[in-house]
Write a protein that holds these residues in place. Structure first.
Motif, short mmCIF file in Angstrom:
data_model
loop_
_atom_site.label_atom_id
_atom_site.label_comp_id
_atom_site.label_asym_id
_atom_site.label_seq_id
_atom_site.Cartn_x
_atom_site.Cartn_y
_atom_site.Cartn_z
N UNK A 233 3.00 1.07 -1.47
CA UNK A 233 2.36 1.64 -2.66
C UNK A 233 3.22 1.60 -3.92
N UNK A 234 4.50 1.39 -3.78
CA UNK A 234 5.36 1.32 -4.95
C UNK A 234 5.27 -0.04 -5.64
N UNK A 235 4.64 -1.04 -4.99
CA UNK A 235 4.56 -2.37 -5.57
C UNK A 235 3.59 -2.41 -6.74
N UNK A 236 3.74 -3.43 -7.56
CA UNK A 236 2.88 -3.61 -8.72
C UNK A 236 1.48 -4.04 -8.28
N UNK A 237 0.48 -3.59 -9.02
CA UNK A 237 -0.92 -3.97 -8.79
C UNK A 237 -1.34 -3.69 -7.35
N UNK A 238 -0.95 -2.55 -6.84
CA UNK A 238 -1.34 -2.16 -5.48
C UNK A 238 -2.83 -1.86 -5.46
N UNK A 239 -3.60 -2.46 -4.53
CA UNK A 239 -5.04 -2.19 -4.51
C UNK A 239 -5.32 -0.72 -4.19
N UNK A 240 -6.43 -0.25 -4.68
CA UNK A 240 -6.81 1.15 -4.44
C UNK A 240 -7.73 1.30 -3.24
N UNK A 241 -8.41 0.22 -2.87
CA UNK A 241 -9.32 0.29 -1.73
C UNK A 241 -8.53 0.50 -0.43
N UNK A 242 -8.88 1.51 0.37
CA UNK A 242 -8.12 1.80 1.60
C UNK A 242 -8.04 0.62 2.56
#
Length: 629
Positions: A233-242
């Protein structure tokens, strides 16, 4: 312990999300082993993955799990057992009290007083002997034991070549261990943290019943996937969809086979620094492994070059359209990242593997060179090993480096050094059947894991390489009496040649070499080359004749011309036997043209700008003589 707890809790900027419930985190087998070992062994050797992070429920956090360092894991185990404290000794930090925090327990004070040691002070081996004696000394039955961790034991001593002082230190440690008495909590245990068990002398570790050797394994897929879900989750452009986040954690875990949890955390930090978004997690792992941010396999011009590859390579390697087409198909899989897609590969294997088999001199090595130029725009991105030089059992050291204790072990190996310096390469193992069978195990490791450990203990990754093996197996075989016979000839068509060569390769690897697992990994990548046939042989002969003329013009300033009759005669002489392929043609050109032409120019020097017109040849004893105008 508070520093690492703060890291896990998010004070370093990580937004991990909810940690898994303690019941969902299985207690590692090696941790359970340590819990039992302290009740039966006064000395425990911890080896293997001892410098990583480990997920463990923390009683101080109401049982919520967090990532701990090794000393913290030991402190947690000992606290639950009822120990009084845990001392650590490290070369860079001296003697420290790792646990508990706050005031020193009476038992710890007694150990320090008896050893006349102060926390924070660096210890000589003699002073450390006193600490060992104080830890293992007799205590009242109600006193809780104190444990000691020697965190850099691999660097504390000289291994098998221990000095007299070191031998005395180990002898005292051994004697104290046999005298130590357990309490209700366990022994006053000494933990030796080792990179390898043999970092301590074998006379100390072998047959020593006071010792328990516990190997800390590398994290398995499930462990890596839990860590990936925490760190990603700390990465850039992490998707929000579970579902997308779960899929990314799965991909992250699969491509980090062989990596440690600490390295997964570092991959995320590298990705942030290099602006690599979460969707390209594979690129982040590749960059971490090979240290090169640019990826030639994804260069926009590569697909363009690959579209014309059959034609380009066909001009370079004459007479092998089927082999070229098959090789291009396999390379296309590598470029598109589909190599091994059917098996759900982890992405840790080499980019591609080619196994070239067929007659000698038909273009196997030349095609490997051409592929290096095609893929990386530079034929120097090509590393060749003539396996006839690796027929001895000890020749493994040349490839990966000599092991510690042997001459030259600090130099590394030719293969591992070459890949470390340039990870994007075509690596050619020429005439693989001539290598010592022991080397086949190294090739199997590369094919399976995409990595090798060199003689210095450093890991080298082959994930960005194209591996090419060549062999003449299946062309000449043995008859019933063990004598060589031709298994295929130029009179056979390609379909027959391929069938017989593949049949022999399977027989060789499965039964003669006893490596069926190696055959299983290469059988779909076997490319069988045909014999050279007219008119291709005439093209090769013409190229060789033209190269001779160009060399004479460049070196002597003299023009060489051939009449049609002379060229036809030269072609006939150099292509009469096709069993040696193009190499045989070039060799015959040297005999029937280069040698008599050199004699002619030496005995009858031409002036700059003049010409030599070759009209024919005639026998001259065992040699040839040119007829010129």
């Amino acid at each position: 312990m508070s520093e690492t707890r703060a890291t896990a809790g998010g004070s370093d900027g990580y937004a991990y999300g909810a940690a898994p419930h303690a019941a969902e985190v299985p207690r590692s087998a090696w941790v359970r082993e340590v819990e039992l070992a302290v009740t039966a062994h006064p000395q425990i050797l911890l080896t293997g993955n001892v410098h990583d992070l480990y997920l463990l429920p923390d009683p101080e956090l109401d049982g919520r799990p967090r990532y701990m360092q090794l000393v913290e894991v030991l402190a947690t185990v000992l606290a639950q057992r009822g120990y009084a404290g845990l001392l650590t000794c490290a070369g860079g930090e001296g003697l420290q009290l790792a646990w508990p925090e706050g005031p020193q327990p009476r038992e710890v004070q007694d150990v320090l007083t008896e050893a006349q040691a102060d926390l924070g002070h660096h210890l000589s081996l003699g002073q450390l002997r006193e600490v060992l004696a104080a830890v293992a000394g007799e205590r009242p039955p109600t006193a809780a034991p104190v444990a000691l961790v020697i965190t850099d034991a691999s660097r504390l001593l000289s291994g098998e070549q221990a000095t007299a002082e070191e031998r005395l230190f180990l002898s005292v440690a051994d004697r104290l261990a046999y005298r130590a008495l357990p309490s209700a909590a366990g022994y006053p245990v000494v933990f030796w943290v080792l990179d390898r068990v043999n970092d301590l002398p074998s006379w100390f570790t072998t047959g020593n019943h006071t010792l328990r050797v516990t190997a800390v394994p590398e994290p398995d897929l499930g462990t890596r996937q839990r860590a990936a879900a925490e760190y990603a989750p700390r990465m850039l452009a992490m998707p929000t969809d579970p579902e997308q986040r779960a899929d990314l954690a799965r991909r992250f875990a699969e491509v980090t086979h062989g990596m440690r949890l600490r390295q997964l955390r570092d991959v995320v930090e590298l990705a942030r620094a290099a602006d690599i978004p979460a969707e390209r997690i594979e690129d982040a792992v590749r960059t971490f492994r090979v240290g090169v941010p640019d990826n030639p396999w994804q260069h926009p011009t590569l697909r363009t070059r690959l579209a014309d590859a059959e034609e380009t390579l066909g001009h370079r390697v004459l007479g092998q359209p089927d082999a070229v087409r098959r090789a291009v198909d396999i390379v296309a899989r590598s470029v598109t990242g589909l190599a091994g897609a059917q098996s759900g590969g982890s992405g840790s294997k080499p980019r591609g593997v080619l196994f070239f088999s067929g007659p000698t001199g038909v273009g196997k090595t030349e095609l490997a060179k051409a592929l290096a130029g095609l893929l990386f725009g530079d034929e120097q991105a090509y590393l060749r090993f003539d396996m006839s030089e690796f027929s001895a059992e000890h020749s493994e050291a040349r490839l990966i480096g000599a092991p510690p204790g042997y001459v030259g072990h600090n130099a590394g190996g030719e293969l591992t050094n070459g890949i470390r310096e340039q990870p994007f390469r075509v690596v050619l193992f020429d005439e693989i059947e001539k290598a010592h069978p022991r080397l086949m195990d190294k090739f199997l490791q590369i094919l399976d894991d995409g990595r090798l450990t060199d003689g210095r203990g450093a890991t080298v990754f082959f994930t960005e390489t194209l591996l090419v093996f060549t062999t003449n197996l299946g062309v000449i075989t043995a008859d019933e009496e063990g004598k060589p016979k031709e298994n295929v000839t130029p009179d056979d068509d390609l379909e027959t040649i391929e069938s017989r060569v593949r049949e022999h390769l399977q027989l060789y690897f499965r039964y003669l070499l006893g490596r069926p697992e190696l055959y299983n990994r290469i059988q779909q990548n076997i490319v069988v080359f045909d014999f050279l046939r007219p008119p291709v042989t005439e093209q090769i002969a013409d190229r060789a004749l033209d190269r001779v003329a160009e060399t004479v013009r460049r070196v002597h300033g003299v023009t060489v011309e051939y009449t049609e009759e002379a060229r036809d005669r030269l072609r006939e002489l150099v292509t009469f036997d096709l069993r040696n392929g193009g190499r045989g043609i070039v060799s015959e050109v040297e005999a029937v043209l280069v040698n008599p032409l050199a004699r002619e120019l030496f005995l009858h020097p031409r002036t700059l700008g003049s010409s030599v017109r070759i009209t024919g040849l005639k026998p001259d004893g065992q040699n040839w003589k040119l007829l010129t105008e």
